[in-house]
Design a protein around this motif. Structure first.
Motif, PDB file in Angstrom:
ATOM      1  N   TYR A   5       0.837  -1.205   0.000  1.00 41.44           N
ATOM      2  CA  TYR A   5       0.000   0.000   0.000  1.00 41.44           C
ATOM      3  C   TYR A   5       0.870   1.251   0.000  1.00 41.44           C
ATOM      4  CZ  TYR A   5      -2.761   3.937   1.385  1.00 41.44           C
ATOM      5  OH  TYR A   5      -3.323   5.192   1.412  1.00 41.44           O
ATOM      6  N   LYS A  17     -11.479   1.692  -4.297  1.00 40.95           N
ATOM      7  CA  LYS A  17     -12.124   2.222  -5.506  1.00 40.95           C
ATOM      8  C   LYS A  17     -11.157   2.243  -6.683  1.00 40.95           C
ATOM      9  CE  LYS A  17     -15.342   5.100  -2.876  1.00 40.95           C
ATOM     10  NZ  LYS A  17     -15.702   6.488  -2.465  1.00 40.95           N
ATOM     11  N   GLY A  18      -9.876   2.455  -6.388  1.00 37.91           N
ATOM     12  CA  GLY A  18      -8.890   2.480  -7.458  1.00 37.91           C
ATOM     13  C   GLY A  18      -8.443   1.111  -7.913  1.00 37.91           C
ATOM     14  N   THR A  20     -10.673   3.312   1.452  1.00 41.84           N
ATOM     15  CA  THR A  20     -11.706   3.382   0.415  1.00 41.84           C
ATOM     16  C   THR A  20     -11.134   3.918  -0.897  1.00 41.84           C
ATOM     17  OG1 THR A  20     -12.435   5.518   1.309  1.00 41.84           O
ATOM     18  CG2 THR A  20     -13.655   3.560   2.004  1.00 41.84           C
ATOM     19  N   SER A  21     -10.169   4.827  -0.817  1.00 38.60           N
ATOM     20  CA  SER A  21      -9.530   5.314  -2.043  1.00 38.60           C
ATOM     21  C   SER A  21      -8.811   4.181  -2.757  1.00 38.60           C
ATOM     22  CB  SER A  21      -8.545   6.441  -1.714  1.00 38.60           C
ATOM     23  OG  SER A  21      -9.226   7.562  -1.189  1.00 38.60           O
ATOM     24  N   TRP A  22      -8.110   3.356  -1.991  1.00 42.19           N
ATOM     25  CA  TRP A  22      -7.411   2.210  -2.580  1.00 42.19           C
ATOM     26  C   TRP A  22      -8.411   1.223  -3.181  1.00 42.19           C
ATOM     27  CZ3 TRP A  22      -7.346  -3.033  -2.241  1.00 42.19           C
ATOM     28  CH2 TRP A  22      -6.226  -3.694  -2.761  1.00 42.19           C
ATOM     29  N   SER A  42       1.273   4.124  -2.888  1.00 39.58           N
ATOM     30  CA  SER A  42       0.851   5.497  -2.604  1.00 39.58           C
ATOM     31  C   SER A  42       2.005   6.486  -2.710  1.00 39.58           C
ATOM     32  CB  SER A  42       0.212   5.579  -1.212  1.00 39.58           C
ATOM     33  OG  SER A  42       1.161   5.301  -0.194  1.00 39.58           O
ATOM     34  N   VAL A  48     -10.415   6.921   4.731  1.00 35.14           N
ATOM     35  CA  VAL A  48     -10.157   7.640   3.473  1.00 35.14           C
ATOM     36  C   VAL A  48      -9.132   6.884   2.643  1.00 35.14           C
ATOM     37  CG1 VAL A  48      -9.168   9.730   2.475  1.00 35.14           C
ATOM     38  CG2 VAL A  48     -10.801   9.906   4.364  1.00 35.14           C
ATOM     39  N   TRP A  49      -8.024   6.485   3.256  1.00 35.95           N
ATOM     40  CA  TRP A  49      -6.970   5.778   2.529  1.00 35.95           C
ATOM     41  C   TRP A  49      -7.464   4.437   2.006  1.00 35.95           C
ATOM     42  CZ3 TRP A  49      -2.047   6.539   6.116  1.00 35.95           C
ATOM     43  CH2 TRP A  49      -1.718   7.898   6.122  1.00 35.95           C
TER      44      TRP A  49
END
Length: 267
Positions: A189, A244-245, A240-242, A193, A237-238
């Motif tokens: 991760y 979705k991506g 869910t962003s991962w 990032s 936030v971190w």
């Protein structure tokens, strides 16, 4: 209403729920553990988008290898269903899984060591993704260690550094979180990032800026953040962003067909 303040209150509620479990099941560790897993499961089901399923069970690769029993998994439930779907302990094909979550009461050397071993076993499972509806944009899977309590921050940091010594980035847990105190990011991760997708323009720029250097020599592969009541919101936030991506994940059943095995005969 500020969203970060809302999740700060949720973090406090989770702490209170955990304390109630401690009070009610002080002499029965197994029941206490199961109830704490339910706290995490309920939080994720409430706040992770519904395309991502939350459950528990084992993870199976096409070679027939299993993970350890997963306290919780996050999986693509649009394109996958588990084996033994009505059982308490389901079996998920490895390609369906976005993340495996280990829930611990205390973040101590023993819980970190145990989680690292489970992480290594989980991450080495072979995955062969289906191209339908499309290959995932991110092929790695996350391992998350969620703990409800832990020692002082410097002790946490030293314990993690001790247990991570000698691990490659691909073997490290990706998140270690105490939801009202600390957030540690590492593994694939953090590499993604901070270093970008493989062969992406950003990664190429980094490699050109630091010729001959590897990721671990350019960026500290482990980040320690004491975020207190902001920990839970930042982690969500971190995560869910991962998710979705990462794109959809689909397990190709045909890859689980055993080569050379006779499944029947023509008539």
């Amino acid at each position: 209403m500020a969203v970060d303040e809302y999740f700060a209150e949720i973090a406090h509620e989770i702490k209170r729920e955990s304390d109630k479990v401690k009070l009610g099941f002080s002499t029965h560790a197994l029941s206490a553990g199961e109830n704490r897993e339910d706290i995490v499961r309920d939080f994720l089901k409430n706040y992770i988008p519904p395309a991502f399923g939350i459950d528990t069970g084992l993870i199976l690769s096409k070679e027939g290898e299993f993970s350890n029993q997963a306290d919780l998994v996050i999986f693509d439930q649009l394109y996958n269903n588990p084996l033994y779907p009505t059982s308490t302990n389901k079996v998920f094909l490895a390609e369906a899984i976005y993340a495996m979550i280990e829930v611990k009461t205390h973040l101590n050397p023993e819980s970190i060591k145990d989680s690292v071993e489970k992480c290594k076993r989980f991450k080495k499972l072979n995955r062969s993704y289906s191209q339908v509806p499309a290959l995932p944009r991110i092929t790695e899977s996350l391992f998350i260690l969620w703990a409800f309590n832990g020692p002082k921050e410097e002790t946490i940091k030293q314990n993690i550094l001790n247990e991570f010594e000698g691990l490659s980035v691909d073997e490290q847990p990706d998140f270690i979180v105490i939801p009202d105190r600390v957030l540690i990011s590492a593994g694939t991760y953090r590499r993604l990032s901070q270093f970008g997708m493989p062969n992406s323009p950003f990664q190429q720029q980094m490699l050109q800026r630091y010729p001959g250097k590897k990721y671990e020599e350019i960026i500290n592969p482990i980040s320690f953040d004491a975020l207190e009541e902001n920990t839970l919101f930042t982690w969500l936030v971190w995560l869910t962003s991962w998710l979705k991506g990462a794109g959809n994940r689909s397990a190709p059943l045909e890859s689980y067909v055993i080569s050379g095995k006779e499944y029947g005969r023509k008539f």
